[in-house]
Design an enzyme around this catalytic site. Structure first.
Site, PDB file in Angstrom:
ATOM      1  N   HIS A 168      11.684   3.004  -2.624  1.00  0.00           N
ATOM      2  CA  HIS A 168      10.483   2.496  -1.956  1.00  0.00           C
ATOM      3  C   HIS A 168       9.634   1.665  -2.908  1.00  0.00           C
ATOM      4  O   HIS A 168       8.576   2.093  -3.379  1.00  0.00           O
ATOM      5  CB  HIS A 168       9.673   3.657  -1.369  1.00  0.00           C
ATOM      6  CG  HIS A 168      10.319   4.295  -0.181  1.00  0.00           C
ATOM      7  ND1 HIS A 168      10.968   5.512  -0.248  1.00  0.00           N
ATOM      8  CD2 HIS A 168      10.428   3.877   1.111  1.00  0.00           C
ATOM      9  CE1 HIS A 168      11.445   5.821   0.948  1.00  0.00           C
ATOM     10  NE2 HIS A 168      11.141   4.850   1.784  1.00  0.00           N
TER      11      HIS A 168
ATOM     12  N   HIS B 117      12.471  -3.354  -1.867  1.00  0.00           N
ATOM     13  CA  HIS B 117      12.736  -2.852  -0.509  1.00  0.00           C
ATOM     14  C   HIS B 117      11.869  -3.599   0.503  1.00  0.00           C
ATOM     15  O   HIS B 117      12.353  -4.003   1.570  1.00  0.00           O
ATOM     16  CB  HIS B 117      12.456  -1.355  -0.443  1.00  0.00           C
ATOM     17  CG  HIS B 117      12.367  -0.804   0.948  1.00  0.00           C
ATOM     18  ND1 HIS B 117      13.453  -0.745   1.814  1.00  0.00           N
ATOM     19  CD2 HIS B 117      11.315  -0.290   1.646  1.00  0.00           C
ATOM     20  CE1 HIS B 117      13.068  -0.228   2.976  1.00  0.00           C
ATOM     21  NE2 HIS B 117      11.778   0.058   2.897  1.00  0.00           N
TER      22      HIS B 117
ATOM     23  N   HIS C  37       4.475  -2.620   4.650  1.00  0.00           N
ATOM     24  CA  HIS C  37       4.819  -1.374   5.344  1.00  0.00           C
ATOM     25  C   HIS C  37       5.032  -0.160   4.430  1.00  0.00           C
ATOM     26  O   HIS C  37       4.962   0.979   4.896  1.00  0.00           O
ATOM     27  CB  HIS C  37       6.063  -1.574   6.225  1.00  0.00           C
ATOM     28  CG  HIS C  37       7.367  -1.414   5.522  1.00  0.00           C
ATOM     29  ND1 HIS C  37       7.929  -2.399   4.732  1.00  0.00           N
ATOM     30  CD2 HIS C  37       8.231  -0.367   5.480  1.00  0.00           C
ATOM     31  CE1 HIS C  37       9.063  -1.974   4.239  1.00  0.00           C
ATOM     32  NE2 HIS C  37       9.285  -0.742   4.670  1.00  0.00           N
ATOM     33  N   ASP C  38       5.279  -0.364   3.136  1.00  0.00           N
ATOM     34  CA  ASP C  38       5.447   0.779   2.220  1.00  0.00           C
ATOM     35  C   ASP C  38       4.579   0.667   0.975  1.00  0.00           C
ATOM     36  O   ASP C  38       4.860   1.330  -0.041  1.00  0.00           O
ATOM     37  CB  ASP C  38       6.922   0.914   1.799  1.00  0.00           C
ATOM     38  CG  ASP C  38       7.737   1.773   2.752  1.00  0.00           C
ATOM     39  OD1 ASP C  38       7.143   2.631   3.432  1.00  0.00           O
ATOM     40  OD2 ASP C  38       8.966   1.578   2.841  1.00  0.00           O
TER      41      ASP C  38
ATOM     42  N   ASP D 162      13.950  -1.698   8.709  1.00  0.00           N
ATOM     43  CA  ASP D 162      13.616  -0.694   7.694  1.00  0.00           C
ATOM     44  C   ASP D 162      14.782   0.256   7.407  1.00  0.00           C
ATOM     45  O   ASP D 162      14.873   0.809   6.309  1.00  0.00           O
ATOM     46  CB  ASP D 162      12.390   0.095   8.173  1.00  0.00           C
ATOM     47  CG  ASP D 162      11.743   0.903   7.069  1.00  0.00           C
ATOM     48  OD1 ASP D 162      11.887   0.534   5.892  1.00  0.00           O
ATOM     49  OD2 ASP D 162      11.059   1.897   7.390  1.00  0.00           O
TER      50      ASP D 162
END
Length: 535
Positions: A277, A281, A318-319, A435
């Site tokens: 993560h 990524h 998103h992360d 994802d």
């Protein structure tokens, strides 16, 4: 005289009694006849019931076999389908309003109705935007529905920089690296599913997210700038108008330098110590999302430019700030994140909150504010969609998301000429698919992501052991087997996801699903090889 009168009354009663006796006798005969007829009918009905019972039991067995793999919600939808089967007695007996009502129930079962107006009393919802201030208060306060604002046509922003803007990190690269990156970050190259994010990460010294974010969200300006910088002296660059790209800068009013500042800030906040993560990524998910978007050819899938920008932005953030420990770890360890977000999609809530706290609120930075030149309603819509889309990346929601999208496909298939698939409905699913797309990538890339993911999982498992917490699935390095973990993940999660997405986007069925099948075969053969080595 009195006696004569009494006799006359008696004689009349006697006559009535005689007539009644005759009537009863006739009725008795009639009743016996009717009884015989009834018995005959009952016998026939009994035989019919027996036959129906046998048929029903057979049908029940067939139905059980057909629905054994379905969830309760999907089985309920299947039952409604049988009721709405054209030509069936049930279908013929329903009024148009009843049919429409059952279709709505079907969508609610599958979670397909997220429109707040669907839950508001009809008299109130039918006048949305035209109510009195008191009714509008009720809609906003208790239904979450704001009075609609009319959009005004856009013009190009006067704050957009000259077309010669170049990412400052680009200017520091060696000429040979620039030439290779210009080719690898072209619109065509970025749109290919076989794109290799690890190569970009090497060429950019770990800045893949920044360079790819610029190349995708600032296209075609970014490609034009890159091409112009690598052309031999004296050679003119191609016209910007002839280049492919999203044109977000003009059409949504976004400053190119502020966009790059924002992406740079997000990239820096990714935890680069995480094996999986991390910003690489995020760059991979961004490119996967872009590749899927550019594969859409069905005109019934209606996605606005603002929606496309929003989902690509969601992929970037998103992360962000992911700690390398899952939601389960946060909840079991009662971390600050778990307390702040009440154990609900803990990390996903944190990601979007962290991303937008730099452009909204008391700590906002105007040099990062990508919303500053947008219309207020567009900025709100963009942020809302980013929030909803990132929250849908919570893996605990996977099967409910699948049910929702199956319902969407069912609805559009049944009403092919009437229904459009909007961006709000399909884009969160596209980001979710991107994802979890690592096993859908070419073999070498898929294996690299597998090893990175397990490395991070094992580090979490080691910490869970030290803390005395339950060890999360696939996080025990002594029990988890590499190949087996991928076979289950592909069979039950990845393959069904891309098969469903392929129903909307045929190119996925043609290009991506064969890669998934090939990778599944590879991991299954690995299991066999490992067993043979043990024996």
């Amino acid at each position: 005289h009195d006696c004569t009168g009494q006799w006359a009354k008696f004689d009349m009663k006697n006559s009535i009694l005689s007539a009644a006796t005759v009537t009863v006798a006739a009725l008795k005969v009639s009743t016996e006849q009717k009884s015989k007829e009834c018995i005959t009918l009952l016998k026939a009905a009994s035989a019919t019931v027996s036959a129906l019972k046998g048929s029903t039991e057979q049908k029940s067995k067939e139905y059980s076999a057909q629905t054994s793999h379905l969830s309760e919600v999907e089985e309920g939808v299947l039952i409604i389908n049988s009721i709405l089967l054209p030509g069936s007695p049930t279908y013929a007996s329903l009024s148009p309003a009843q049919k429409a009502g059952l279709v709505n129930v079907q969508q609610i079962l599958l979670g397909g109705s997220k429109d707040q107006c669907d839950h508001v009393p009809a008299p109130l919802a039918s006048h949305c935007g035209n109510n009195s201030q008191y009714e509008n208060y009720v809609l906003a306060e208790f239904g979450g529905i704001s009075k609609s604002t009319k959009c005004v046509s856009k013009s190009s922003s006067s704050t957009i920089e000259e077309k010669s803007y170049v990412l400052e990190e680009w200017a520091m690269l060696a000429p040979g690296i620039k030439r290779e990156l210009a080719a690898r970050l072209s619109w065509d190259a970025l749109s290919k599913w076989t794109f290799d994010v690890f190569e970009i990460n090497k060429l950019t010294n770990g800045r893949a997210l920044l360079f790819m974010g610029w190349a995708i969200l600032a296209s075609p300006h970014a490609q034009h700038a890159m091409q112009a910088s690598v052309l031999p002296e004296g050679m003119s660059s191609p016209s910007l108008d002839d280049m492919d790209g999203y044109d977000f800068l003009e059409n949504i009013n976004i400053s190119q330098s502020i966009l790059c500042n924002f992406i740079r800030s997000i990239e820096e906040d990714y935890n680069h110590e995480n094996a999986f993560h991390n910003s690489t990524h995020a760059a991979d998910v961004l490119q996967s999302t872009h590749s899927i978007l550019t594969s859409i050819e069905d005109e019934r899938i209606v996605i606005t430019e603002l929606e496309s920008f929003s989902v690509l932005l969601a992929a970037i953030i998103h992360d962000v700030k992911h700690p390398g420990r899952s939601n389960d770890f946060q909840v079991n360890n009662q971390t600050e994140y778990a307390l702040r977000y009440n154990n609900r999609s803990v990390l996903e809530n944190m990601h979007v909150s962290s991303a937008f706290s730099r452009v909204i609120g008391e700590h906002k930075d105007d040099t990062l504010n990508i919303f500053q030149d947008m219309k207020p309603e567009e900025a709100t819509s963009c942020r809302d969609m980013c929030i909803e889309t990132v929250l849908q990346t919570d893996m605990a929601k996977h099967f409910s998301i699948m049910s929702e999208i199956k319902g969407l496909h069912m609805k559009t298939s049944q009403h092919a000429t009437e229904q459009d698939v909007t961006g709000a409905k399909i884009l969160p699913f596209i980001l979710h698919a991107a994802d979890i797309s690592n096993p859908a990538r070419p073999r070498r890339t898929a294996i690299e992501w597998t090893d990175r993911c397990l490395r991070e999982f094992f580090e979490q498992g080691d910490e869970e052991k030290k803390l005395g917490l339950p060890i999360s699935p696939l996080c025990d390095r002594l029990e988890t087997k590499r190949a087996e973990s991928q076979v289950g993940f592909i069979k039950f999660v990845v393959r069904p996801t891309f098969e469903l997405l392929g129903m909307f986007i045929p190119k996925i069925e043609e290009e991506i699903n064969p890669i998934i099948e090939s990778n599944l075969t590879f991991w299954e053969s690995e299991i066999v090889s490992n067993q043979l080595r043990i024996e």
